[in-house]
Design a protein around this motif. Structure first.
Motif, PDB file in Angstrom:
ATOM      1  N   ASN A 271     -14.956  15.306 -11.505  1.00  0.00           N
ATOM      2  CA  ASN A 271     -16.298  14.755 -11.739  1.00  0.00           C
ATOM      3  C   ASN A 271     -16.273  13.497 -12.609  1.00  0.00           C
ATOM      4  O   ASN A 271     -17.305  12.844 -12.776  1.00  0.00           O
ATOM      5  CB  ASN A 271     -17.209  15.822 -12.352  1.00  0.00           C
ATOM      6  CG  ASN A 271     -17.527  16.912 -11.324  1.00  0.00           C
ATOM      7  OD1 ASN A 271     -17.212  16.759 -10.145  1.00  0.00           O
ATOM      8  ND2 ASN A 271     -18.145  17.990 -11.752  1.00  0.00           N
TER       9      ASN A 271
ATOM     10  N   PHE B 288     -21.169  26.150 -10.968  1.00  0.00           N
ATOM     11  CA  PHE B 288     -20.053  25.788 -11.850  1.00  0.00           C
ATOM     12  C   PHE B 288     -19.260  27.045 -12.200  1.00  0.00           C
ATOM     13  O   PHE B 288     -18.614  27.098 -13.243  1.00  0.00           O
ATOM     14  CB  PHE B 288     -20.560  25.089 -13.104  1.00  0.00           C
ATOM     15  CG  PHE B 288     -20.494  23.591 -13.040  1.00  0.00           C
ATOM     16  CD1 PHE B 288     -19.369  22.933 -12.574  1.00  0.00           C
ATOM     17  CD2 PHE B 288     -21.555  22.826 -13.480  1.00  0.00           C
ATOM     18  CE1 PHE B 288     -19.292  21.556 -12.542  1.00  0.00           C
ATOM     19  CE2 PHE B 288     -21.505  21.444 -13.456  1.00  0.00           C
ATOM     20  CZ  PHE B 288     -20.382  20.801 -12.980  1.00  0.00           C
TER      21      PHE B 288
ATOM     22  N   GLY C 220     -22.315  23.565  -2.469  1.00  0.00           N
ATOM     23  CA  GLY C 220     -21.126  22.781  -2.151  1.00  0.00           C
ATOM     24  C   GLY C 220     -19.961  23.656  -2.568  1.00  0.00           C
ATOM     25  O   GLY C 220     -20.136  24.837  -2.890  1.00  0.00           O
TER      26      GLY C 220
ATOM     27  N   LYS D  10     -11.172  19.340   1.209  1.00  0.00           N
ATOM     28  CA  LYS D  10     -11.784  20.673   1.132  1.00  0.00           C
ATOM     29  C   LYS D  10     -11.164  21.654   2.137  1.00  0.00           C
ATOM     30  O   LYS D  10     -11.555  22.826   2.183  1.00  0.00           O
ATOM     31  CB  LYS D  10     -13.306  20.576   1.366  1.00  0.00           C
ATOM     32  CG  LYS D  10     -14.050  19.738   0.319  1.00  0.00           C
ATOM     33  CD  LYS D  10     -14.206  20.468  -1.002  1.00  0.00           C
ATOM     34  CE  LYS D  10     -14.690  19.620  -2.147  1.00  0.00           C
ATOM     35  NZ  LYS D  10     -16.086  19.258  -2.100  1.00  0.00           N
TER      36      LYS D  10
ATOM     37  N   TYR E 187     -27.945  16.633 -13.780  1.00  0.00           N
ATOM     38  CA  TYR E 187     -28.313  17.086 -12.438  1.00  0.00           C
ATOM     39  C   TYR E 187     -29.827  17.015 -12.231  1.00  0.00           C
ATOM     40  O   TYR E 187     -30.302  16.891 -11.109  1.00  0.00           O
ATOM     41  CB  TYR E 187     -27.752  18.486 -12.193  1.00  0.00           C
ATOM     42  CG  TYR E 187     -26.255  18.481 -11.968  1.00  0.00           C
ATOM     43  CD1 TYR E 187     -25.573  17.295 -11.689  1.00  0.00           C
ATOM     44  CD2 TYR E 187     -25.503  19.642 -12.026  1.00  0.00           C
ATOM     45  CE1 TYR E 187     -24.207  17.273 -11.473  1.00  0.00           C
ATOM     46  CE2 TYR E 187     -24.130  19.634 -11.799  1.00  0.00           C
ATOM     47  CZ  TYR E 187     -23.491  18.440 -11.524  1.00  0.00           C
ATOM     48  OH  TYR E 187     -22.136  18.429 -11.302  1.00  0.00           O
TER      49      TYR E 187
ATOM     50  N   HIS F 283     -14.824  26.654  -6.859  1.00  0.00           N
ATOM     51  CA  HIS F 283     -16.010  26.980  -7.665  1.00  0.00           C
ATOM     52  C   HIS F 283     -17.283  26.780  -6.847  1.00  0.00           C
ATOM     53  O   HIS F 283     -17.366  25.906  -5.982  1.00  0.00           O
ATOM     54  CB  HIS F 283     -16.041  26.244  -9.007  1.00  0.00           C
ATOM     55  CG  HIS F 283     -16.350  24.789  -8.990  1.00  0.00           C
ATOM     56  ND1 HIS F 283     -15.527  23.849  -9.557  1.00  0.00           N
ATOM     57  CD2 HIS F 283     -17.417  24.104  -8.518  1.00  0.00           C
ATOM     58  CE1 HIS F 283     -16.067  22.655  -9.429  1.00  0.00           C
ATOM     59  NE2 HIS F 283     -17.208  22.775  -8.789  1.00  0.00           N
TER      60      HIS F 283
ATOM     61  N   ARG G 263     -15.249  10.714 -11.909  1.00  0.00           N
ATOM     62  CA  ARG G 263     -15.575   9.505 -11.142  1.00  0.00           C
ATOM     63  C   ARG G 263     -17.035   9.068 -11.302  1.00  0.00           C
ATOM     64  O   ARG G 263     -17.358   7.916 -11.080  1.00  0.00           O
ATOM     65  CB  ARG G 263     -15.217   9.692  -9.660  1.00  0.00           C
ATOM     66  CG  ARG G 263     -16.061  10.712  -8.904  1.00  0.00           C
ATOM     67  CD  ARG G 263     -15.411  10.992  -7.531  1.00  0.00           C
ATOM     68  NE  ARG G 263     -16.276  11.695  -6.593  1.00  0.00           N
ATOM     69  CZ  ARG G 263     -16.464  13.009  -6.570  1.00  0.00           C
ATOM     70  NH1 ARG G 263     -15.854  13.774  -7.471  1.00  0.00           N
ATOM     71  NH2 ARG G 263     -17.242  13.558  -5.667  1.00  0.00           N
TER      72      ARG G 263
ATOM     73  N   GLY H  43     -23.617  17.293  -6.493  1.00  0.00           N
ATOM     74  CA  GLY H  43     -22.318  16.875  -5.961  1.00  0.00           C
ATOM     75  C   GLY H  43     -22.546  15.822  -4.890  1.00  0.00           C
ATOM     76  O   GLY H  43     -23.685  15.568  -4.487  1.00  0.00           O
TER      77      GLY H  43
ATOM     78  N   THR I  81     -21.443  15.895  -1.734  1.00  0.00           N
ATOM     79  CA  THR I  81     -21.566  16.422  -0.369  1.00  0.00           C
ATOM     80  C   THR I  81     -23.016  16.507   0.127  1.00  0.00           C
ATOM     81  O   THR I  81     -23.290  16.086   1.257  1.00  0.00           O
ATOM     82  CB  THR I  81     -20.876  17.800  -0.265  1.00  0.00           C
ATOM     83  OG1 THR I  81     -19.594  17.707  -0.899  1.00  0.00           O
ATOM     84  CG2 THR I  81     -20.690  18.211   1.188  1.00  0.00           C
TER      85      THR I  81
HETATM   86  C1  GLP Z   1     -19.799  20.030  -8.897  1.00  0.00           C
HETATM   87  C2  GLP Z   1     -21.046  20.901  -8.733  1.00  0.00           C
HETATM   88  C3  GLP Z   1     -20.899  21.847  -7.555  1.00  0.00           C
HETATM   89  C4  GLP Z   1     -20.410  21.085  -6.347  1.00  0.00           C
HETATM   90  C5  GLP Z   1     -19.033  20.529  -6.619  1.00  0.00           C
HETATM   91  C6  GLP Z   1     -18.433  19.779  -5.450  1.00  0.00           C
HETATM   92  O1  GLP Z   1     -18.854  20.547  -9.740  1.00  0.00           O
HETATM   93  N1  GLP Z   1     -21.348  21.654  -9.893  1.00  0.00           N
HETATM   94  O2  GLP Z   1     -22.156  22.470  -7.313  1.00  0.00           O
HETATM   95  O3  GLP Z   1     -20.374  21.920  -5.219  1.00  0.00           O
HETATM   96  O4  GLP Z   1     -19.139  19.642  -7.717  1.00  0.00           O
HETATM   97  O5  GLP Z   1     -18.814  18.437  -5.488  1.00  0.00           O
HETATM   98  P1  GLP Z   1     -18.630  17.425  -4.319  1.00  0.00           P
HETATM   99  O6  GLP Z   1     -19.684  17.763  -3.313  1.00  0.00           O
HETATM  100  O7  GLP Z   1     -18.878  16.068  -4.936  1.00  0.00           O
HETATM  101  O8  GLP Z   1     -17.253  17.587  -3.783  1.00  0.00           O
END
Ligand code: GLP
Length: 246
Positions: A166, A142, A133, A203, A81, A139, A168, A38, A40
């Motif tokens: 996702n 996942f 994250g 968030k 990933y 979630h 993007r 992700g 973050t």
């Molecule tokens: C994805 C990953 C998660 C992550 C989430 C948040 O779906 N599988 O592990 O925490 O995105 O992503 P971001 O940090 O880009 O907001």
């Protein structure tokens, strides 16, 4: 117990979260780290890489296990990933690639892929610190909102909200895989310590629901309220709705 650390912005959040991981590695050089993808954690990974380059952190004895992987993406796909972790962390630190683990998205049979990954985690002796994250719907990994908490590594159908969020990173929304392999909730809860990072106003709502709302599989991160050692590091925007509660 949940510790909350409120940083003023993304950079400070990344450094503060890197402190938690640094402390873990100082205490136990051969730690097993559970890692996340992700956007973050990217700043946090940069920070760890800088500290490693300066000689302040040593990953030579560390083992890593990642939370999740898209089903169907090969290792050389720049949206896998596996690729993300090599690009953003593993290639920049002194870790032995043989000690890094990501679920294998190329295994067609979910049962085989998930059992194989649980065996890999078990063989590490257990996760010392799991980085997480959080998705907009709560979630973790996942593990999407559901009627029950999935226990072990499982194959999930991604929700529309996750696919949209996702998209993007992909050329078009049609390219976003619709399934993923992810550690289960019990796999995550078995980690001795949890570190969750979150930034940005997007968030704020889900942090409040997850840590101050009901514990329910409809908000997967809410289960973390039952874990004995959780640290949440966020920036002021993400903490906007919980700052008066912590
Ligand atoms: C994805 C990953 C998660 C992550 C989430 C948040 O779906 N599988 O592990 O925490 O995105 O992503 P971001 O940090 O880009 O907001």
């Amino acid at each position: 117990m949940i510790k909350f650390i409120c940083a003023k912005d993304y950079d400070e959040m990344s450094r503060r979260a890197a402190n938690v991981i640094s402390a873990q590695l100082i205490e136990k050089a051969d730690s097993v780290l559970g890692l996340a993808t992700g956007s973050t954690p990217i700043g946090l990974y940069n920070c760890l890489a800088e500290r490693c380059a300066m000689g302040d952190l040593d990953f030579s004895k560390v083992t890593t296990v990642n939370l999740d992987e898209y089903k169907g993406l090969t290792h050389d796909n720049d949206q896998s990933y596996y690729y993300f972790m090599n690009k953003n962390l593993f290639s920049k630190i002194n870790i032995d690639p043989a000690n890094t683990n990501v679920p294998d998205g190329t295994i067609e049979d979910p049962e085989e892929a998930c059992a194989k990954y649980e065996a890999i985690i078990a063989a590490t002796g257990g996760i010392d610190l799991q980085l997480l994250g959080i998705g907009h719907n709560g979630h973790i990994g996942f593990n999407e909102p559901a009627d029950v908490f999935p226990k072990l590594t499982n194959c999930v159908d991604l929700t529309e909200s996750t696919i949209n969020a996702n998209a993007r990173f992909f050329a078009s929304i049609e390219d976003v895989p619709t399934q993923a392999y992810t550690m289960g909730i019990q796999t995550i809860m078995n980690a001795k310590k949890i570190l969750l990072v979150a930034n940005g106003a997007g968030k704020a709502e889900i942090l409040k629901k997850s840590f101050f709302g009901d514990i329910t599989p409809q908000v997967p991160a809410s289960v973390l309220q039952l874990h004995p050692d959780v640290t949440v590091v966020g920036d002021e925007e993400a903490f906007a709705l919980i700052k008066d509660l912590i």
